[in-house]
Structure formats: C-alpha cells, structure tokens
Design a protein around this motif. Sequence first.
Motif, PDB file in Angstrom:
ATOM      1  N   ILE A   1       0.822  -1.212   0.000  1.00 46.61           N
ATOM      2  CA  ILE A   1       0.000   0.000   0.000  1.00 46.61           C
ATOM      3  C   ILE A   1       0.861   1.270   0.000  1.00 46.61           C
ATOM      4  CG2 ILE A   1      -0.285   0.229   2.518  1.00 46.61           C
ATOM      5  CD1 ILE A   1      -3.249   0.949   1.963  1.00 46.61           C
ATOM      6  N   ASN A   2       2.060   1.175   0.544  1.00 45.05           N
ATOM      7  CA  ASN A   2       2.928   2.350   0.653  1.00 45.05           C
ATOM      8  C   ASN A   2       3.978   2.454  -0.446  1.00 45.05           C
ATOM      9  OD1 ASN A   2       4.185   0.056   1.647  1.00 45.05           O
ATOM     10  ND2 ASN A   2       5.518   1.206   3.003  1.00 45.05           N
ATOM     11  N   LYS A   3       3.923   1.581  -1.434  1.00 45.68           N
ATOM     12  CA  LYS A   3       4.951   1.589  -2.472  1.00 45.68           C
ATOM     13  C   LYS A   3       4.519   2.400  -3.697  1.00 45.68           C
ATOM     14  CE  LYS A   3       7.661  -1.488  -0.346  1.00 45.68           C
ATOM     15  NZ  LYS A   3       6.891  -1.679   0.910  1.00 45.68           N
ATOM     16  N   GLY A   4       5.419   3.224  -4.218  1.00 46.20           N
ATOM     17  CA  GLY A   4       5.175   3.928  -5.463  1.00 46.20           C
ATOM     18  C   GLY A   4       5.189   2.964  -6.642  1.00 46.20           C
TER      19      GLY A   4
ATOM     20  N   SER B   1       6.344   7.248  -2.290  1.00 46.05           N
ATOM     21  CA  SER B   1       5.306   6.604  -1.502  1.00 46.05           C
ATOM     22  C   SER B   1       4.056   7.482  -1.531  1.00 46.05           C
ATOM     23  CB  SER B   1       5.826   6.462  -0.071  1.00 46.05           C
ATOM     24  OG  SER B   1       4.887   5.823   0.737  1.00 46.05           O
TER      25      SER B   1
END
Lengths: 328, 328, 328, 328
Positions: free
Chosen positions: B65-68, B264
């Motif tokens: 969910i926090n990855k670009g 992120s």
Amino acid sequence: MVEKIKNIAVLTSGGDAPGMNAAIRAVVRACSFYKIECTGVYRGYQGLIEADFEALDARSVRNIINKGGTFLKSTRSEEFKTKEGRKKAFDNLKAAKVDALIVIGGDGTFTGGQLFSQEFKFPIVGIPATIDNDINGTDYTLGYDTALNTVVEAIDKIRDTASSHNRLFLIEVMGRDAGDIALNSGIGAGAEEILIPEENLGAERLIDSLKKSKKSGKTSSIIVVAEGEKSGKNIFELASYIEDNLDEYEIRVSVLGHIQRGGSPSCFDRVLASKLGVGAVEALMNGKSEIMVGIHHQKVVHVDLVTAIKGDAKIDKELRRVADITSV
Amino acid sequence: MVEKIKNIAVLTSGGDAPGMNAAIRAVVRACSFYKIECTGVYRGYQGLIEADFEALDARSVRNIINKGGTFLKSTRSEEFKTKEGRKKAFDNLKAAKVDALIVIGGDGTFTGGQLFSQEFKFPIVGIPATIDNDINGTDYTLGYDTALNTVVEAIDKIRDTASSHNRLFLIEVMGRDAGDIALNSGIGAGAEEILIPEENLGAERLIDSLKKSKKSGKTSSIIVVAEGEKSGKNIFELASYIEDNLDEYEIRVSVLGHIQRGGSPSCFDRVLASKLGVGAVEALMNGKSEIMVGIHHQKVVHVDLVTAIKGDAKIDKELRRVADITSV
Amino acid sequence: MVEKIKNIAVLTSGGDAPGMNAAIRAVVRACSFYKIECTGVYRGYQGLIEADFEALDARSVRNIINKGGTFLKSTRSEEFKTKEGRKKAFDNLKAAKVDALIVIGGDGTFTGGQLFSQEFKFPIVGIPATIDNDINGTDYTLGYDTALNTVVEAIDKIRDTASSHNRLFLIEVMGRDAGDIALNSGIGAGAEEILIPEENLGAERLIDSLKKSKKSGKTSSIIVVAEGEKSGKNIFELASYIEDNLDEYEIRVSVLGHIQRGGSPSCFDRVLASKLGVGAVEALMNGKSEIMVGIHHQKVVHVDLVTAIKGDAKIDKELRRVADITSV
Amino acid sequence: MVEKIKNIAVLTSGGDAPGMNAAIRAVVRACSFYKIECTGVYRGYQGLIEADFEALDARSVRNIINKGGTFLKSTRSEEFKTKEGRKKAFDNLKAAKVDALIVIGGDGTFTGGQLFSQEFKFPIVGIPATIDNDINGTDYTLGYDTALNTVVEAIDKIRDTASSHNRLFLIEVMGRDAGDIALNSGIGAGAEEILIPEENLGAERLIDSLKKSKKSGKTSSIIVVAEGEKSGKNIFELASYIEDNLDEYEIRVSVLGHIQRGGSPSCFDRVLASKLGVGAVEALMNGKSEIMVGIHHQKVVHVDLVTAIKGDAKIDKELRRVADITSV
C-alpha cells in the motif's frame, strides 16, 4: 452600508497545527492586496490582553508557508475567560485602531472569539485549524491532511519492523473524541484493525478477528487505536489483554504522540490555508462577523461560529466499510 | 438479472502514478471479501495479449500500500490498438475464465478499455490514476495529491538556495495540457508567478511583474512553470529572456522531471485508492460496465468512460485569484 | 603570547550547503560560552565591504540548526577580488572592533580568506561547507552527507517509475570535477552504472555493459552520471547514443539540479557543523590562523588553508570496486 | 591452503535495523560476482534449524537496497541456544552443501554465531547491524546513521510545537546501555539537555540548568533522554519532578519508540552495507572465520567476534563537550 475595514488583527490560539503559518501569511498578503493594515497578535488571546502586537506587511511573512507551528505562537489564556480580561483585550484593539479580528484555531478558540464578538460587537472571523478535523461545517481543518501523512509515514517505519519480526503492533494516534485520524490513517497504513471512539466493538471481538487474520495467513499486524478508544482499557492494558488471549504474536505498543502536531504542511494544507486566509479577509470586508470560513466541496463557505463549535463527531460509515473490506 | 461475476482481472496501464499499488490491493482485497477470484495482469494491455496472468489473493498484496509505481508494471501496447491484438486479449481472458476487467490508468487507458468493452461486450470499469488530474468527472485522480507534495518539497529545498543567494528560479513542473499541478504547487510553494497552459499572459507581463516584486522588497523569487506553458518559449529560452530584460537577479532553471511520478503515496491517495478499488469491484458486481469510478464531493461516483475521457482542462479561476493575492 | 580574542565575525560565502546554519549557530554559541562577542556578516565578503554586520548572541540562532541554506546569505563579490575591496573590508572589521574571522564555504571562500589574512595579518579560520566534498584534508565537508541523502531519495522515486516501465534512466547529479556524489549515491541508489569525471570508460563500454545486464535478466536500469563526466557527450547526447545502439530500453533523462543544494541537514551534518563551529572558535582562541578546521578519523583537525584549497580529486578505488561488484 | 568456498548462507538475526536488506543484497551480489552460490536463510537462527532456505541470485535482491527491515526476517530462537538446536542447524547447512555463513545483527547474533562456529568448525563472518552502535571495533553499525536521522526529524516536528507554545519537551530515544543515539541526536536536534546512561548528573542539576536557560532567554526547551538514563526515575517521573520544581514551563513527554528501527536507510548506511557485504564474502574467500567485518577510519577491518561482542560503552567526551557548548 458596511464601513470600510482599515486594520485587521490576526492570532493563533489553542493547539498548534501545520498550516497555521500559511494561513497567517495568506491573511497578511490579502490585507496587503486590499490595502488594509494588518496587526499580528502574539500568544493568542493572552497577547490581546497584553497588547503584544506587531504590524505585519507582505514581507514579514516570507519563507514561512512551509514551516510547521505558528510564528505568532499560541498560549492558553485563563484571563481571557474573564470579563475583565476580554475588556482589556478590546481596549487594546481599539487603542491600536484595529477594526476586526481573525482567529485561527479550533473549538476553544472559536468559543472565546464568539463570546468576545458578541460582548463588544467586534467583527471576528475564524479559520479552522486543528489536526483533529472535529469542526462542524468544514470538510477539512488545517493540519489534518499533514497529520495523516505524518501518521502513515510513522506506521510505514513500524511496519518494516513488524513484518521483519512477525509482530503485532498497537499504535496510538490522536483523536480523543473523533476517530477521523485513526480511520483514515488506519486505511492508509493498511492496518488490520482500527479502534475509534465512536464505536466500541469490544476487546473480545478483537481477539476473534486477530485469530481469523492469523489463520488467513497474516504474519504481522498493525492495529491503529485512537486515544479516545472506548474499550475501557488503555493501550498498554489492551496489549496485555491480547497477549493473555492470543499466543501467536509478540505484541508491541507505540504511542505516536506529539510528532503528529508538527512538520512542514502538505501541499493540500498550504493551499487550503491560502484559500481560507484570503476568504477570511474578504468575509470581513463584506461585513461578515461571528462566522468561520470553511471549505465544503472545494469551495470556501461561511458557517456561523456557534454551528461550527458544536461539532458532534459522526463516524464515516462508508470509510469504516472500506476499512473492513481492505483489511481482509 | 445480473449474472454473478466470478473472476475479475486487474491491470495498470499508461504512465505510473503513486497509489496504483494501493488500488490494486483494494481490488484484490474486495474480491477476496466478496469471494471473487482475482487475476493480476502484468504489463497492461500487452499482458492481456500475452496472457501474462497471475492469480492474486489477499496475501499477494501485503505490504504494497505504501509503495510507489505498480508491481503489475505498465507498458504501452501498439498491438492492443489493432483488432487482432484485442481479439487475442479477449480470447485469453475467456480462456482464463475471467468475467470482467478493472483498468487503472488515465486517458489512453480508458480509451483502449472503452473500445475493448464495446467490441466484445466485456464488462470493464476504470480507476483514474494519473498525476495530471486531467480526467473528467472525478475531483481527484490517484497520484495527484502525492505529486503535489513531491513538488512542494522539492521547491522548499530550492527555496533554501534561492533565499540564500537572492536568486530567481524558474522551476518546470509536469502538466502538458493542464495547469493543476503548477497552480496548486505554485500556491503551496509560495511561488511569485505561476505559468500555466490555460492562459498566456505573455513574457512581457512577467518582466513587469518581477520588476514590481523587486521594488516591493522581494529579494528572491520562485516562478513555477507548467511544461505546456504557452509563452512560445521553452523554460531555458524564458530564462534567457528574463536575464536580458531584468538586471536584478541571477537566474537559475530547474526541471523537476520524473521524480514527480514516484514516491510513496500520501495518505489521501492511499485512502482514495482504497475507496475506488472497492468501488470498482462493487460496480462490476452490480452489473455496471464502461464506467469509471471517480470521487466527487468525497463520495464514489460512476462516470461514463466516454465522458471521463474527453476532459477539457479548465483553469480553476478561484485558485488563480488566490494565487495572485497571496503572491503579493 | 596570544592576545585574547574579543570579537569574532562569521560569514558564509560561495554556493550554499545544508549545515551552514548549524555551523553559524555553533560559532555563535561557542563565542557565547567563552564570553566572546560575535558579529554576523551578511552576504559573505560583499557584506564585509559594505559593513553589513549584526551582533549575534546565543538566542539569535535558535531554531536554525535544522534549516537549509544560510540565514547570513551568500553572494559572489567581485569587489573583494580587488585590493581596494579588501582594504574596505579590513577597515570595517577594525571599526567594528572585530579581532578575527570565521569563513564558512568551499574552495573560493578559502582562497579569498587566505589572501585577506596574509595581506592584513588578520586571523582567519575556515570551515569547509560544500556539497561536493572536494576540499583537501577533511574527510567530509558540510552538506555532503545531506546531498547524498537527497540524491538517493530522488532516485528512489525515479526507480518506482523505472521498474514499473522497464526503462533505463540517466540521472545527472552534481560533481563537476569530483565523482564523490555520483559514486556514493550511485552505490546507495543501486545504480547499474556510474559515470564520473575521474575516469573515462567510454560510451562503447557502457553499451556493452548494458547489453550484458539485460541478458542477466535486468529489466530496468539506473545510470548515475556526474555533471563533469568525461565521455565528451552531455547527458542528452549520451541518451541518444544509447538509444541508437541499444534497442532494449526506453531511455529517459533526469537532471536533479538545484534540489541537491537544499533541504534540512542530516544529523551527521548537524553534528559535524557543531564540532567544526566550536573547533573554529577554539582554534582562533589558541592563536591559530590561515587554517581550516576539518574532520579526520572523527576528530577535529587543523589544515593549512593553502593545503585545503589545492584539492585534487582522486577516485576512491575501493568504492569503485564495491560499486562494480554490487551492480552485478 | 584455503579450500574454495562454494556456497555461502546469509541470515539476519536480532532486532532489525535499516540497511540489513542492503547488506543482504551486497552479500548476494558479491557471491554472484565471484561465482559462489548464495543461500538465504529465513527467520535467523530458527530458520537454520528448520532449514528455511532459499537460493538467492543477483536478481532476487533487486529493488531492496532502499527498504527498511529485512526481507529474510528475524526471530529469536530459544532452540539455537541448545546444543541439539545447533546440531540440527549444522546438519541442515551440510545437507544444503553450504560452506560458510554470514550473520547480520548485533551482540546476541554474534554470540550465537561465535559459539556455533567453534563447535562445528564452521566458517562464520558477522556484519554489525543495530541502531545502537554498541559493537566494539567498528566506528559505525548498520542502521545507526538512519536512526539518528529519524530521531532528529521527529524532534524537528516536536520543536514546531514546543516553540509555538513555550513548552518543555522530554523526548525518550533508544539506548539502554549506550548514549550514542541520545548524544548525537541531541546535538543534531539542538537539545538543551541530554541525559545518557554513561553519566548520572542528577535530577537536581537538571533543574538548576533549566532555570539558568530560562533566565538566559530560552522560551522552549527540548531534553533528549536515553532509555537507559540513570537518574533513577523513568521519563514520566522525571517530568513530574521537573513540574514540581520549576514553574516556568508546561511539560510534555514523547517516547519515540519503534519508529527509530524502521525507515528507508540513509545513503551512508546503504554504502556501508555495500562495503561490509562485499567485505564479508571476501573475508570468507580468504579463509577468515569468527570475525566481524567492521568499518574503521573508512576502511573495512576484521575484528575477532569475541572482541566485537564485549563492547563496553564509553561516553564520547569530546561530543559531550560540544553538546554542552552548543546548548548555551
């Protein structure tokens, strides 16, 4: 006919929130744009009482849009709660030839401002600034978006550790009465469970849910807990309770605390502050008083201060539903 | 009666945007919640043609969910622009027993999806994801809020240097046709001037304005320029032009470039992605097709894909006004 | 016998670097600690000539340790290159009863300071501050560590996009003569290739290497290129050359530019600035002059300014070896 | 003669630290470079016992250099403390044809490794990774530099609030036995006082010092307190004590906690991890065992594991002196 406003004072009061400086800047710049004098008041209502004033021009507020906190500072003032205190404040404003006042803050700030405005027929407009997003009549308060980013970034770091160790983390976030920060940051951080003041699902249900998670293959878990959570246990007691009723995980607690109030404001908060700062000056120019300028559906709106104050937090049911589905 | 959807495929296409991973996660989790199979398609439409599929379950999308970027990757597909290419894609979907498709991307992604859906009567729902915020019918696209934060953080760093040296900086930000990024980040970064594609104020006016700023006491300046700015000069030519017509400043140029697409996602984008991912699955379950799920006034809405596509950028006049006032 | 120093002036000059404010703060605080007056000089050597002075005490430098840039500002001074200019500077210092001078900057700053010190027998100590880390006799210059973090964070964002699209990115970082930033940030960002001024491996070799990488299964690539790279092509020409000789990738260029000079200093730079600021004041108290205070093996050392200046960049061969091995 | 190493296993153990992934990557890449097989061991020593192995090649470790935590995960293993447990571990390594082992962690990790190596004459090299920087014979441990940055960034946020409200903040940072984090981050964050385990200056002295600060014009204060501080009071008791003995400030407490262990590693930690990872593989190739690869004066050094383990924390007196001077 509205008499022309010639000098607007601005102050910040209550807990600080990211975006307060950006709002002060917008007030000062709008005054400069409309050729109105602007008087900065230091230390909130206490500064009104002590005439802690400084004339501000467009250059006074350069390079502050990105700074957290408030350069005008903020204090609680017991004296302003007295009639005498407020009278001194009024006399000081008159002596400084100030015609109107913009107060930047939350609930308590608006309550004081409302009273003052009524007593002395002094024009006041409020700008909502509090990370808790608990003001009625505005979709967002200043600082809320920044605080959400601060929280998810902190939880991202904790998740590194949680997933390296197959641990369960209980993370306390701000929100005494409202679960907005917990619910949004919980979804944003991918939390498995979110405990908020508006509902008490019970500690037993939490255990059941965690057991189910574990069975479904989860090896680490993040539980976001609002300060004002209603299980009747504080976060450390809750951790013990889980430890006693669930063998599967090592449990750790983290209380995020004051980092949530600081930091450079997000672009969202800076733009919102700019809109509201300009809107507050223009509202006063148009003869408004005892209102808050808020944002609703991306437009600046005027809300009676009394309405703004009596925010009763309601859980966003759709968001709760999304939280439940995405934490499967 | 709507036939029950049993297997939904999901792909990302076009330029990547922060929040795509969060949207994929929400689609997968919603499928899991509703007991629908979920098929991940790698490399966008090209992956449809090559049957580059992988079954995804709730655990497949943990910690993303926090990855670009997008873990499903994204490519341009010339082949999908041909009837043969699309036929192969359809056959592969049928062979994999996929009933419906969710496409995450922008303009081009939706155009391809719309065509495919019509040709093969195949249910498709789009999720708007592009940092440019140039899709009709949704207040925000995924990645836009994150990009704004990335831009203001970059300009904050440049401002350190600008104000240390009394320099004027021209900073190019993304936005070929739309000035949304420039206008919002320009306000957020406290820019003195903002040049956007939707209006051509002329280079002469810029010189006048900068001269006035200098007189008013400004010692450094930030000018935010959208890629698609319409003065007829590129940013380096514009810098030379200013240098030739204004003695006051040293001029520097910075092109922010690709850092704007990564990073992120902000909490806002993660929550939006979660809402839209759930909304897309539920729309398909309710028999919808050829629509985009967007956000309007904080609620998930359905917009015909054809409407979504023909976005014609309009300048937000209120925001332009706020920019002009706060840059005094 | 050393005569007691009673008033120390401090200035920043040349390109700004993160940590300059922290160094000024440490100088001012050390003066306060040792009961020495401290005189801040605005705008570097030009401020000396114009007597742009301000007395600084311990409270003047509060809340600046974390700020990028330099609040004393920095300008180039052509006048200081003349004998007359330097004479004016000397007269101003005498008139202000300043006994000694601390100059914070790089190469050019030290050259000017050395000349001035010799001409007027005026005590001067330098503090090395430049993101390029190209000063002799100190293991680190102020700002270098922060710049490395800024670069790797920017490349992390670009990597999101690169890996989502199977692209090859050429990323230009600072370093006209020295490859330190490129080599360290290249390793830190996991770059596949690093091109630095100290070696010219040739564009052909690059093509060979990229072909090999592709074969080994790499699907995206980051190439870090120092400004002063010696292939004889600028970064855009290099991109075209690769595009002409390698079919495998889409190529993109990103020039990081001025964001590398700004930003809040890292803890390392803040601590280093604190050590060097204290060290500079103590060196002057001990009668030292025409030296730089540097850091070597974690201890503050004194280096003759003439030695510090003639830095000839040497490639760190061990680091190059590590880069080659870890980019396999 | 040294027999050629053909297969090296790598594991992470103990508390996770930023840079562990970068170190694993460097080990794997160095193995690939030297044509040695590499075996990843999941969950530390417990994974050795359960043969939780996976062959790793250069591509297995792509895009992890910037990730916090450890993808190989880390657990405590009670079983490895038994002879039987270690025997199983040895048998599993033999069965997998592993010749040598690299262990990444701190104190406890090295103790286990040292014992195992002696018992079974199995070649082991350690890489120091712990945010506490409490390993003998290396100037820095992996994760320490990142943790310092995390701490100062958190305190920067809190300082926004402190200076807006004229508050005194007590901030607890990690460090049970060693004050390195507190001392460095305290200087970096501009703390007024720093309390560390290596010295007990007494709570009375703190009150005196704060009174002096207040007189000198300080309006807000940050006190950094290491976990293992020796005043005999925990941080909340300390806060009460100050409140009882000092009227001047509102006091607030913040325990930074687990965010200190996570986050994307700094460039410094990534480069250090790359050097040590390569160094560990090369040490094994050269027949070394029962050593740690550390960094001393910027060069990779070999330190006997037994020496590395018995770190007895000594306060860095020079740093304490700099702290005292710059907090004037």
